[in-house]
Structure formats: C-alpha cells, structure tokens
Motif scaffolding. Structure first.
Motif, PDB file in Angstrom:
ATOM      1  N   SER A  46       1.436  -1.258   3.085  1.00 35.56           N
ATOM      2  CA  SER A  46       0.999  -0.230   2.135  1.00 35.56           C
ATOM      3  C   SER A  46      -0.431  -0.443   1.641  1.00 35.56           C
ATOM      4  O   SER A  46      -1.148   0.520   1.379  1.00 35.56           O
ATOM      5  CB  SER A  46       1.943  -0.189   0.935  1.00 35.56           C
ATOM      6  OG  SER A  46       2.005  -1.461   0.305  1.00 35.56           O
ATOM      7  N   THR A  47      -0.852  -1.723   1.531  1.00 37.72           N
ATOM      8  CA  THR A  47      -2.161  -2.011   0.930  1.00 37.72           C
ATOM      9  C   THR A  47      -3.081  -2.846   1.807  1.00 37.72           C
ATOM     10  O   THR A  47      -4.303  -2.844   1.596  1.00 37.72           O
ATOM     11  CB  THR A  47      -1.979  -2.766  -0.397  1.00 37.72           C
ATOM     12  OG1 THR A  47      -1.377  -4.052  -0.119  1.00 37.72           O
ATOM     13  CG2 THR A  47      -1.103  -1.988  -1.351  1.00 37.72           C
ATOM     14  N   SER A  58      -7.387  -4.915   7.448  1.00 39.73           N
ATOM     15  CA  SER A  58      -7.136  -6.293   6.995  1.00 39.73           C
ATOM     16  C   SER A  58      -6.717  -7.182   8.152  1.00 39.73           C
ATOM     17  O   SER A  58      -7.187  -8.319   8.285  1.00 39.73           O
ATOM     18  CB  SER A  58      -6.051  -6.309   5.911  1.00 39.73           C
ATOM     19  OG  SER A  58      -6.472  -5.630   4.753  1.00 39.73           O
ATOM     20  N   TYR A 101       0.871  -6.675   3.738  1.00 34.72           N
ATOM     21  CA  TYR A 101       1.631  -5.505   3.294  1.00 34.72           C
ATOM     22  C   TYR A 101       1.114  -4.252   3.991  1.00 34.72           C
ATOM     23  O   TYR A 101      -0.093  -3.980   3.993  1.00 34.72           O
ATOM     24  CB  TYR A 101       1.525  -5.329   1.783  1.00 34.72           C
ATOM     25  CG  TYR A 101       2.349  -6.318   0.992  1.00 34.72           C
ATOM     26  CD1 TYR A 101       3.739  -6.309   1.060  1.00 34.72           C
ATOM     27  CD2 TYR A 101       1.742  -7.258   0.172  1.00 34.72           C
ATOM     28  CE1 TYR A 101       4.501  -7.219   0.338  1.00 34.72           C
ATOM     29  CE2 TYR A 101       2.490  -8.166  -0.558  1.00 34.72           C
ATOM     30  CZ  TYR A 101       3.866  -8.141  -0.468  1.00 34.72           C
ATOM     31  OH  TYR A 101       4.613  -9.042  -1.183  1.00 34.72           O
ATOM     32  N   LYS A 108      -5.594   2.615   8.723  1.00 28.87           N
ATOM     33  CA  LYS A 108      -4.971   2.249   7.456  1.00 28.87           C
ATOM     34  C   LYS A 108      -5.621   0.982   6.898  1.00 28.87           C
ATOM     35  O   LYS A 108      -6.161   0.176   7.651  1.00 28.87           O
ATOM     36  CB  LYS A 108      -3.468   1.982   7.663  1.00 28.87           C
ATOM     37  CG  LYS A 108      -2.689   3.166   8.207  1.00 28.87           C
ATOM     38  CD  LYS A 108      -2.339   4.125   7.105  1.00 28.87           C
ATOM     39  CE  LYS A 108      -1.421   5.229   7.647  1.00 28.87           C
ATOM     40  NZ  LYS A 108      -0.965   6.127   6.580  1.00 28.87           N
ATOM     41  N   PRO A 109      -5.564   0.779   5.583  1.00 29.90           N
ATOM     42  CA  PRO A 109      -6.089  -0.478   5.013  1.00 29.90           C
ATOM     43  C   PRO A 109      -5.493  -1.713   5.668  1.00 29.90           C
ATOM     44  O   PRO A 109      -6.196  -2.700   5.896  1.00 29.90           O
ATOM     45  CB  PRO A 109      -5.694  -0.372   3.533  1.00 29.90           C
ATOM     46  CG  PRO A 109      -5.657   1.089   3.254  1.00 29.90           C
ATOM     47  CD  PRO A 109      -5.115   1.709   4.523  1.00 29.90           C
ATOM     48  N   GLN A 146      -2.943  -6.057   1.701  1.00 27.92           N
ATOM     49  CA  GLN A 146      -3.041  -7.340   1.013  1.00 27.92           C
ATOM     50  C   GLN A 146      -2.257  -8.403   1.771  1.00 27.92           C
ATOM     51  O   GLN A 146      -1.153  -8.155   2.237  1.00 27.92           O
ATOM     52  CB  GLN A 146      -2.482  -7.224  -0.408  1.00 27.92           C
ATOM     53  CG  GLN A 146      -2.448  -8.540  -1.182  1.00 27.92           C
ATOM     54  CD  GLN A 146      -1.733  -8.413  -2.519  1.00 27.92           C
ATOM     55  OE1 GLN A 146      -1.294  -7.332  -2.898  1.00 27.92           O
ATOM     56  NE2 GLN A 146      -1.614  -9.524  -3.233  1.00 27.92           N
TER      57      GLN A 146
END
Length: 272
Positions: free
Chosen positions: A170-171, A79, A168, A74-75, A173
């Motif tokens: 979801s992203t 990250s 996050y 996942k992103p 970020q």
C-alpha cells in the motif's frame, strides 16, 4: 569454453508476469507492457554466468542474477527497485570495481580475470561467486525481495549471506518487526522456544550453555524474515549468533502462535 549468458525474463502467475529479451539494457525493451498493479506486476531478470575455460573439474565460476519490477507505477514498486539497485551494487562491490555499476557482464569478467591469476591461486581453493535476488508477493499486504550471495574468494572457507526484505504494497514502506507486532519482547520469548526446537537444542538448558553467542533472556529475532499466511521464518547468517560451525540457523513460528501479537492479519494472495 567461457560462456556469457544475459537474459531478461518476465513470467505470468498471480504475482508477476514475464516475457523474454536478450539484453542487459532496460531501455531496449520492446515488449508490449500489460496493465500493472501492486498484485500483478512484471519483472526484468538480468543474468550473467561465466565458467573457467577448458575446465572439467572444480572450475572457477561466477553467476549473477537479479530481478527488478518493470515500469514501476506504485510506491511499492519504486521502493523495491531502489532497494534492489542498492543491494546489487553493494554485493557486487565485494568482487569487482564499483565503476561497473549494474553491468553484470563486466562485473563477472573482472571476477573471472582475477580468479584465474597466479595471485588468487596462491590464496588456495577454487574461486566461485554467485548472487541471486528475486521478487515475489507472499501475502496480499506485502511484496518481498529474497536475496543470497557469496562464495569462495580465498581463505579457510567460503562465506554466504541470505536476506529477505519486505515492503507494504500500500505504501512501499519497508516492514519491520515493530510494524508487524505490538510487543516484540513477547515475540522474542516465543521465538527462543522455537529456536531451540528447530535447531535440535535442549529446551531445559540455556542456549549460551550450548555454544551460542547469547542467552535465552537475550535472544532476539532479527529483521531478516520470510512471511506468509501460515508462518514466519527468520534467517540468521553465519557468525550472526554463533560460530562458523553453527552455520546459518533459522527459526519458523506458526502464525497461530503469534497472531495475538500481530497488528493486522496477513491475507492470502488470490490468483485470478
């Protein structure tokens, strides 16, 4: 006896799963991989610890450990891993040559080699250093990395740093206060009240009159915070807002006191 401990561990709970290996090399991992999503993820834990030989009291030690998400899909996983990679290298550069990268064995050995020299002993004190970083999911919306590092490497006293970064799910970020809150100025007004309460200060006196580096009006919560569904805790490090004797103060604010300023509700992680 000098000892060296290298472990890779991954544990199963609602937030992450674990298994065991004996290597500091990610590509040697032969463990069968489970399905990974942003809730259930697997980590590798890298750990090296050394101790001064033939020592029974006030021994030189170094203890280095960190986690990374295994096989990021996942992103947010990417990250988190990039952040951990950068953080580990930066912190370890304080005690050893950057050429060793993420090789904890060589990092630890270089620290021990210097800490046992006559030069280090002339600086006074018994040298020690630790670094620890762990990944967890405090809410459904966020994955966090909590890290601390420091010790004694000469001088009047030791120093340490602790920091939590949030991402996050979801992203990927990185989360900032402006992402979480509609009005950070109003948040700071609430924060100063809890700062005084949590640190035993006189609520009627300005903090600047009580030995701190700022005034009530200037108080700002920082980006170093742990968040969950019940409260948020902000951590300040030594010298950040006060002198050494003030240590590393923190402030915890219940979500109920600041929910009207939050852009979205934090959801409890449900363990299946």
């Amino acid at each position: 006896i000098i000892f060296s401990l290298l472990i890779i561990i991954c544990t199963s709970c609602g937030r992450k799963t674990k298994s065991t290996l004996v290597s500091d090399k990610k590509d040697t991992n032969q463990v069968v991989q489970p399905l990974i999503d942003s809730l259930l993820f697997e980590v590798d834990t890298f750990h090296v610890a050394k101790r001064e030989p033939d020592c029974t009291n006030e021994c030189i030690t170094v203890d280095l450990a960190y986690e990374m998400i295994r096989n990021p899909l996942k992103p947010v996983h990417d990250s988190v891993n990039r952040y951990v990679d950068t953080l580990v290298r930066h912190s370890l550069n304080e005690i050893s040559d950057p050429v060793w990268g993420l090789d904890l064995e060589k990092r630890a050995q270089e620290f021990m080699d210097f800490a046992t020299t006559p030069e280090s002993k002339e600086m006074g004190g018994v040298w020690d250093w630790s670094f620890n970083s762990t990944i967890y999911r405090p809410t459904a919306e966020i994955i966090s990395v909590s890290s601390s590092w420091g010790g004694y490497t000469g001088g009047a006293h030791g120093n340490g740093v602790s920091y939590t970064a949030n991402f996050y799910t979801s992203t990927g970020q990185q989360v900032t206060l402006k992402n979480l809150f509609t009005d950070v100025d109003k948040l700071n007004k609430i924060g100063i009240k809890y700062f005084k309460k949590d640190n035993g200060l006189d609520e009627k006196l300005d903090v600047s009159e009580q030995g701190w580096y700022f005034t009530d009006e200037d108080f700002q919560l920082n980006e170093n915070f742990d968040i969950n569904t019940g409260s948020i805790t902000w951590q300040f490090n030594v010298y950040e807002i006060g002198d050494y004797l003030h240590g590393g103060p923190s402030v915890t604010i219940p979500i109920s006191e600041i929910s009207h300023l939050m852009r979205s509700k934090m959801t409890e992680v449900k363990i299946q």
